[in-house]
Design an enzyme around this catalytic site. Structure first.
Site, short mmCIF file in Angstrom:
data_model
loop_
_atom_site.label_atom_id
_atom_site.label_comp_id
_atom_site.label_asym_id
_atom_site.label_seq_id
_atom_site.Cartn_x
_atom_site.Cartn_y
_atom_site.Cartn_z
N CYS A 142 -2.03 6.24 0.67
CA CYS A 142 -1.61 5.82 2.00
C CYS A 142 -0.14 5.43 2.07
CB CYS A 142 -2.48 4.66 2.48
SG CYS A 142 -4.25 4.98 2.30
N HIS A 276 0.53 1.65 8.21
CA HIS A 276 -0.59 2.52 7.84
C HIS A 276 -1.80 2.13 8.66
CE1 HIS A 276 -3.83 4.42 5.80
NE2 HIS A 276 -4.21 3.34 5.15
N ASN A 307 -8.72 6.50 9.80
CA ASN A 307 -7.79 6.32 8.69
C ASN A 307 -7.56 7.68 8.03
OD1 ASN A 307 -6.63 5.86 6.16
ND2 ASN A 307 -7.74 3.96 5.80
#
Length: 351
Positions: A142, A276, A307
């Site tokens: 990420c 993020h 996500n």
């Protein structure tokens, strides 16, 4: 020992030392860099919470409260992460007003390429016509997009390239166990791309990045390839949710503050905050601890995209600029953090 008054072999140059060998030429790049444009691609299928709650014995309300996710985008079985990367890259290159052959380096951050080697970046470079650009993958989960921006900035300033394509591309639905309550309902598929190029003003501030390997096993796969070959179930993603949440909320805020300080920027100077897209509670707590005023637009792309790991920051930024074109030219703080545990943050000028 050589007498101080007697020339040594290194000084007289008779053995091919400093005095006799050619001076190596050096490259000098551009003084400043900036992000020229973004591109995006999301999985074509909208997957609501109700489609996932059965195997994890949960509810739409539980997922919304814990994560902020209402739906996520996932790609079909015939779509690979590189396909999403290609779509995003083509858009970014077109919007940047350059041609693929002007790309000097292709960086792809991914943890879901279909093979361990060769890299997705080399395949992407071929598909978009960027060869013979240097091309390699970044495995920083990420934080991978932020890592890519840091490298692109450095490459252009050092003269290694004039333009760098940075892509975060993931098909996380390929590594989902639908019965896993720790992460399965979070994950989506997508790719975000940015073209970084020379600038006549500072467009990318110094990067704050690093890692914490003491929490290496907090996010990762359920088995190794060797364990799978020996009969273990196919590896899928999982996480230690509370460990990750605490680390993200308390430790990553420090990194975000350092990125602001290093850039010489105050929270009220920002136009946007693009963390993020891990969890809406983390995002909201970030904003609170940083003291962001109401004038700062906060990316919450996770609500309808999920996500997407390395793709989440460029996807969220792309959406912000589509919905709020007035943000163009403003400052954005972006921060990625995830498996490793790794992190990276920088302040950038929005294209």
């Amino acid at each position: 020992m050589t007498d101080a008054t007697t020339p040594s072999p290194a000084a007289d140059g008779t053995d091919g030392s400093r005095a006799s060998r050619p001076i190596l030429q050096q490259r000098r790049g551009h003084e400043f860099t900036r992000i020229l444009a973004f591109g995006a691609a999301r999985g074509e299928n909208v997957v609501p919470n109700d489609d996932l709650v059965g195997p994890i014995d949960s509810s739409d309300e539980w997922i919304r409260q814990r994560t902020g996710i209402v739906t996520r985008k996932r790609a079909g079985a015939d779509v690979e992460a590189v396909d999403l990367a290609e779509t995003a890259a083509r858009e970014a290159i077109e919007k940047a007003g350059i041609t693929p052959d002007q790309i000097g380096v292709v960086l792809v951050s991914t943890v879901t390429h279909t093979v361990a080697t060769p890299s997705m970046a080399s395949l992407l470079a071929e598909r978009i016509g960027a060869t013979p650009a240097a091309a390699y993958d970044v495995s920083a989960a990420c934080a991978g997009y932020a890592y890519g921006i840091a490298q692109a900035d450095s490459f252009i300033k050092s003269g290694l390239a004039d333009h760098v394509l940075v892509v975060g591309a993931e098909k996380l639905s390929d590594v989902v166990d639908p019965t896993d309550r720790s992460i399965s309902f979070l994950l989506g598929d997508g790719a975000g791309a940015a073209v970084v190029g020379p600038s006549d003003f500072p467009g990318i501030a110094p990067t704050i990045w690093g890692s914490d390997g003491s929490k290496w096993d907090a996010i990762g796969m359920t088995a190794t390839y060797n364990e799978w070959a020996a009969g273990a179930p196919r590896p899928t993603m999982r996480q230690a949710g509370q460990t990750v949440f605490r680390w993200a909320v308390w430790e990553m805020v420090k990194v975000a503050r350092e990125a602001l300080e290093t850039a010489g920027v105050r929270p009220e100077d920002l136009a946007a905050f693009v963390p993020h897209q891990a969890n809406i509670r983390i995002i909201d707590e970030f904003a609170k601890q940083l003291g962001l005023p109401d004038t700062v637009t906060i990316a919450r792309d996770i609500t309808t995209t999920g996500n997407t790991s390395a793709a989440s920051i460029p996807l969220a930024t792309h959406r912000l600029l589509e919905e709020h074109p007035e943000l163009s030219g403003g400052l954005a703080l972006q921060i990625g953090f995830g498996a490793g545990l790794v992190f990276g943050a920088q302040v950038v000028v929005l294209p």
